[in-house]
Design a protein around this motif. Structure first.
Motif, PDB file in Angstrom:
ATOM      1  N   ALA A 308      13.223  -1.364   0.835  1.00  0.00           N
ATOM      2  CA  ALA A 308      11.965  -1.693  -0.461  1.00  0.00           C
ATOM      3  C   ALA A 308      10.899  -2.067   0.084  1.00  0.00           C
ATOM      4  O   ALA A 308      10.714  -2.752   0.718  1.00  0.00           O
ATOM      5  N   LEU A 309       9.526  -1.253  -0.204  1.00  0.00           N
ATOM      6  CA  LEU A 309       8.764  -1.124   0.280  1.00  0.00           C
ATOM      7  C   LEU A 309       7.428  -2.219  -0.533  1.00  0.00           C
ATOM      8  O   LEU A 309       7.519  -1.132  -1.736  1.00  0.00           O
ATOM      9  N   ARG A 310       6.704  -2.933  -0.131  1.00  0.00           N
ATOM     10  CA  ARG A 310       5.673  -3.011  -0.909  1.00  0.00           C
ATOM     11  C   ARG A 310       4.542  -2.270  -0.174  1.00  0.00           C
ATOM     12  O   ARG A 310       3.798  -2.805   0.283  1.00  0.00           O
ATOM     13  N   ALA A 311       4.322  -1.330  -0.912  1.00  0.00           N
ATOM     14  CA  ALA A 311       2.961  -0.607   0.132  1.00  0.00           C
ATOM     15  C   ALA A 311       2.038  -0.860  -0.324  1.00  0.00           C
ATOM     16  O   ALA A 311       1.133  -1.273  -2.212  1.00  0.00           O
ATOM     17  N   GLY A 312       0.249  -0.764   0.281  1.00  0.00           N
ATOM     18  CA  GLY A 312      -0.647  -0.100  -0.586  1.00  0.00           C
ATOM     19  C   GLY A 312      -1.096   0.965   0.067  1.00  0.00           C
ATOM     20  O   GLY A 312      -1.428   1.434   1.385  1.00  0.00           O
ATOM     21  N   VAL A 313      -2.348   1.307  -1.038  1.00  0.00           N
ATOM     22  CA  VAL A 313      -3.737   2.279   0.082  1.00  0.00           C
ATOM     23  C   VAL A 313      -4.809   1.918  -0.356  1.00  0.00           C
ATOM     24  O   VAL A 313      -5.105   1.515  -1.560  1.00  0.00           O
ATOM     25  N   HIS A 314      -5.177   1.773   0.688  1.00  0.00           N
ATOM     26  CA  HIS A 314      -6.166   0.639   0.922  1.00  0.00           C
ATOM     27  C   HIS A 314      -7.799   1.862   0.381  1.00  0.00           C
ATOM     28  O   HIS A 314      -8.535   2.131   2.053  1.00  0.00           O
ATOM     29  N   ASN A 315      -8.421   1.925  -0.249  1.00  0.00           N
ATOM     30  CA  ASN A 315      -9.187   3.305  -0.307  1.00  0.00           C
ATOM     31  C   ASN A 315     -10.074   2.131  -1.649  1.00  0.00           C
ATOM     32  O   ASN A 315      -9.412   1.444  -2.968  1.00  0.00           O
ATOM     33  N   TRP A 316     -10.680   3.028  -2.261  1.00  0.00           N
ATOM     34  CA  TRP A 316     -11.738   2.472  -3.258  1.00  0.00           C
ATOM     35  C   TRP A 316     -10.889   2.607  -4.331  1.00  0.00           C
ATOM     36  O   TRP A 316     -11.062   1.780  -5.102  1.00  0.00           O
ATOM     37  N   ARG A 317      -9.923   4.008  -4.561  1.00  0.00           N
ATOM     38  CA  ARG A 317      -9.636   4.452  -5.619  1.00  0.00           C
ATOM     39  C   ARG A 317      -8.081   2.941  -6.135  1.00  0.00           C
ATOM     40  O   ARG A 317      -8.192   2.826  -7.397  1.00  0.00           O
ATOM     41  N   TRP A 318      -7.506   2.682  -4.956  1.00  0.00           N
ATOM     42  CA  TRP A 318      -6.032   2.286  -5.118  1.00  0.00           C
ATOM     43  C   TRP A 318      -6.320   0.066  -4.398  1.00  0.00           C
ATOM     44  O   TRP A 318      -5.006   0.000  -4.742  1.00  0.00           O
ATOM     45  N   ILE A 319      -7.514   0.129  -4.150  1.00  0.00           N
ATOM     46  CA  ILE A 319      -7.201  -1.393  -3.748  1.00  0.00           C
ATOM     47  C   ILE A 319      -6.483  -1.982  -4.804  1.00  0.00           C
ATOM     48  O   ILE A 319      -7.070  -2.047  -5.805  1.00  0.00           O
ATOM     49  N   ASN A 320      -5.544  -3.293  -4.143  1.00  0.00           N
ATOM     50  CA  ASN A 320      -4.759  -4.295  -5.428  1.00  0.00           C
ATOM     51  C   ASN A 320      -4.186  -3.853  -6.187  1.00  0.00           C
ATOM     52  O   ASN A 320      -3.766  -3.639  -6.952  1.00  0.00           O
ATOM     53  N   VAL A 321      -3.274  -2.151  -5.851  1.00  0.00           N
ATOM     54  CA  VAL A 321      -2.144  -1.681  -6.825  1.00  0.00           C
ATOM     55  C   VAL A 321      -1.696  -1.530  -6.017  1.00  0.00           C
ATOM     56  O   VAL A 321      -1.131  -0.679  -5.123  1.00  0.00           O
ATOM     57  N   PRO A 322      -0.399  -2.275  -6.261  1.00  0.00           N
ATOM     58  CA  PRO A 322       1.111  -2.301  -5.588  1.00  0.00           C
ATOM     59  C   PRO A 322       2.039  -1.509  -6.233  1.00  0.00           C
ATOM     60  O   PRO A 322       1.548  -1.136  -6.634  1.00  0.00           O
ATOM     61  N   ILE A 323       2.369  -0.482  -4.265  1.00  0.00           N
ATOM     62  CA  ILE A 323       3.216   0.682  -4.832  1.00  0.00           C
ATOM     63  C   ILE A 323       4.615  -0.120  -4.077  1.00  0.00           C
ATOM     64  O   ILE A 323       4.460  -0.025  -2.927  1.00  0.00           O
TER      65      ILE A 323
END
Ligand SMILES: NC(=O)c1ccc[n+]([C@@H]2O[C@H](COP(=O)([O-])OP(=O)(O)OC[C@H]3O[C@@H](n4cnc5c(N)ncnc54)[C@H](OP(=O)(O)O)[C@@H]3O)[C@@H](O)[C@H]2O)c1
Length: 476
Positions: A308-323
């Motif tokens: 299990a991973l807590r990932a993130g997409v580091h860009n304008w749209r997804w900043i601070n949204v845990p994936i």
């Protein structure tokens, strides 16, 4: 009808060819979608001949009605891919009675053979014919081996003729993500960090490693599932709107997502990842053995059968949204699902709005394919005030059974048509490995070991803690 295509399957005696490719080709044939294919030439070292091979496939098809015309397309040739001289017979077959307009080489062997097969195809003169090559996943076992395979394949084929398969992309609901996101005006305005609280992707299997313990010990869940299927699905969820539906335009946008994945490093790996390994337990009321016993290992191994991973997409749209991503073997049930959970509204008008239940878009990929939007409405009736009741809006098209097809059927047709949209480009696969290699390195640097979980559960307790620490929970 012109017979334009010869399909050559390396690994024609293997599990993938027998269990997936040939049944898919048979279904396409029955649906009159295989007219363009002149021959299906299956290769392997095993010493069959064509009549014996046809008889074996006839047994599997078990449907006399239309099978003769399908079986008539099948040919078997004994060939050891490591022996250049064995390719002479293949070349002879492909040139006689006359070359097809297009030859498709499907490499359903271990990836370690991909480079050698391509080089031998070239050296034997077979590639003078217009040709495409299909590569099964995994493309390598890490970034270095992936690069080596890509370089050797691309020394022989142009990228525009290379089809790297991830069969998840052939699934109807996965393609539906494009239709849903870019065919409707209502999702785009809320598809970002202002409105999305978190995203979850789960690929859960209830089977164990079965006879593949040795393979799995070298691989583990992160490489086996996250590097390809889960990251490909994440790309379609998170990518920016492409300027067109051209294959490379879509693949450019997917690549940007992969490159924007926040690296998981030695400093962050303990907080953002959980590795597990199944122990004895029960599935559907039946006792099952743990990984070590099932795989026949004398000593404990640190192979993760769950991650299990807590990932993130580091860009304008997804900043601070845990994936949150998770996959594992011997879990409670078999399903693959994407959940996009929207933020709670800022203020509750309703006395019984205990929930403050956030809206969710739940996309089931398997075993059933469906898309459901979770909302609330007024509870019907005369009770005082407005009470809320959850309802699910199903966005699934009419599921006419006749339209059901296997992902491989869709992908094979796309290869024949030369459409690369649902196939991974080399740089995408390399970017995915780069992120995965970083996690494996961090596990080694910090010493992150597998935690046991009983078979038949949803992984180690630490996987629950991964979301709960953020005040969230898995959608189970
Ligand atoms: N099975 C699946 O469901 C599945 C799913 C996704 C991806 N894949 C991928 O698909 C590929 C094939 O998997 P599989 O499960 O079908 O493996 P498999 O059952 O082990 O089959 C391997 C095939 O390769 C042939 N082969 C091995 N060495 C050869 C050589 N030197 N020359 C010519 N043929 C050779 C074998 O035939 P002979 O022994 O007769 O030579 C056999 O037909 C792998 O890359 C795997 O990761 C498989």
């Amino acid at each position: 009808m012109t017979h334009m295509i010869d399909l050559v399957i390396f690994g024609g005696t293997g599990d993938l060819a027998q269990r997936k490719l040939l049944p898919s080709l048979w279904h396409l044939h029955r649906a009159n979608q295989l007219d363009r294919v002149r021959r299906i030439i299956c290769l392997g070292r095993s010493g069959h001949d064509t009549p014996a091979y046809r008889a074996q496939i006839a047994d599997q098809i078990n449907d006399a009605a239309e099978s003769d015309s399908f079986l008539g397309k099948l040919e078997y040739l004994t060939l050891d891919a490591t022996q250049l001289s064995d390719f002479d017979a293949l070349s002879h077959l492909l040139h006689n009675p006359a070359p097809a307009e297009q030859t498709v080489f499907y490499l359903a062997t271990a990836p370690a053979l991909y480079g050698t097969i391509c080089e031998h195809l070239k050296s034997s003169g077979v590639l003078a014919l217009p040709s495409r090559v299909v590569l099964e996943k995994p493309i390598g076992n890490d970034l270095a081996s992936c690069r080596e395979i890509n370089q050797r394949v691309l020394a022989v084929f142009n990228e525009s003729n290379v089809f790297r398969i991830d069969h998840y992309l052939g699934k109807e609901t996965v393609q539906n993500l494009l239709a849903l996101r870019f065919g409707n005006s209502m999702f785009d305005p809320v598809w970002n960090s202002h409105h999305v609280d978190n995203i979850q992707i789960t690929v859960a299997e209830s089977i164990g490693v079965e006879g593949r313990g040795d393979f799995y010990a070298q691989t583990g869940a992160l490489r086996d599932m996250v590097q390809n299927h889960i990251l490909q699905v994440l790309c379609l969820v998170a990518m920016e709107p492409p300027a067109s539906l051209e294959a490379d335009t879509i693949r450019d946008e997917k690549l940007k997502v992969l490159r924007a994945l926040t690296p998981i490093t030695a400093d962050t790996v303990k907080k953002n990842s959980v590795r597990g390994q199944y122990d004895d337990g029960a599935i559907d009321g039946q006792p099952v053995r743990g990984f070590l016993e099932e795989g026949g290992f004398a000593q404990a191994t640190n192979t993760e059968t769950f991650v299990a991973l807590r990932a993130g997409v580091h860009n304008w749209r997804w900043i601070n949204v845990p994936i949150y991503l998770r996959t594992g073997k011997r879990l409670a049930e078999r399903y693959s699902e994407i959940v996009v959970e929207f933020k709670k509204h800022p203020f509750s008008l309703f006395a019984d709005d205990q929930n403050h239940t956030p809206n969710k878009l739940v996309i089931n990929i398997q075993p059933e394919e469906s898309i459901t939007l979770h909302t609330v409405i007024k509870k019907p009736g005369l009770s005082r005030g407005i009470k809320l009741e959850p309802v699910e809006l199903t966005l699934t098209a009419d599921t006419d059974k006749k339209q059901h097809y296997d992902a491989y059927e869709r992908l094979l047709l796309d290869v024949f048509a030369g459409d690369q949209t649902l196939f991974m480009r080399g740089d995408e696969v390399e970017a995915a490995w780069q992120w995965i290699d970083g996690i494996i390195q961090a596990w080694q640097d910090v010493g992150v070991n597998v935690k046991p979980y009983p078979a038949g559960t949803m992984g180690p307790a630490a996987a629950q803690a991964l979301t709960e620490r953020d005040g969230r929970s898995w959608y189970d």
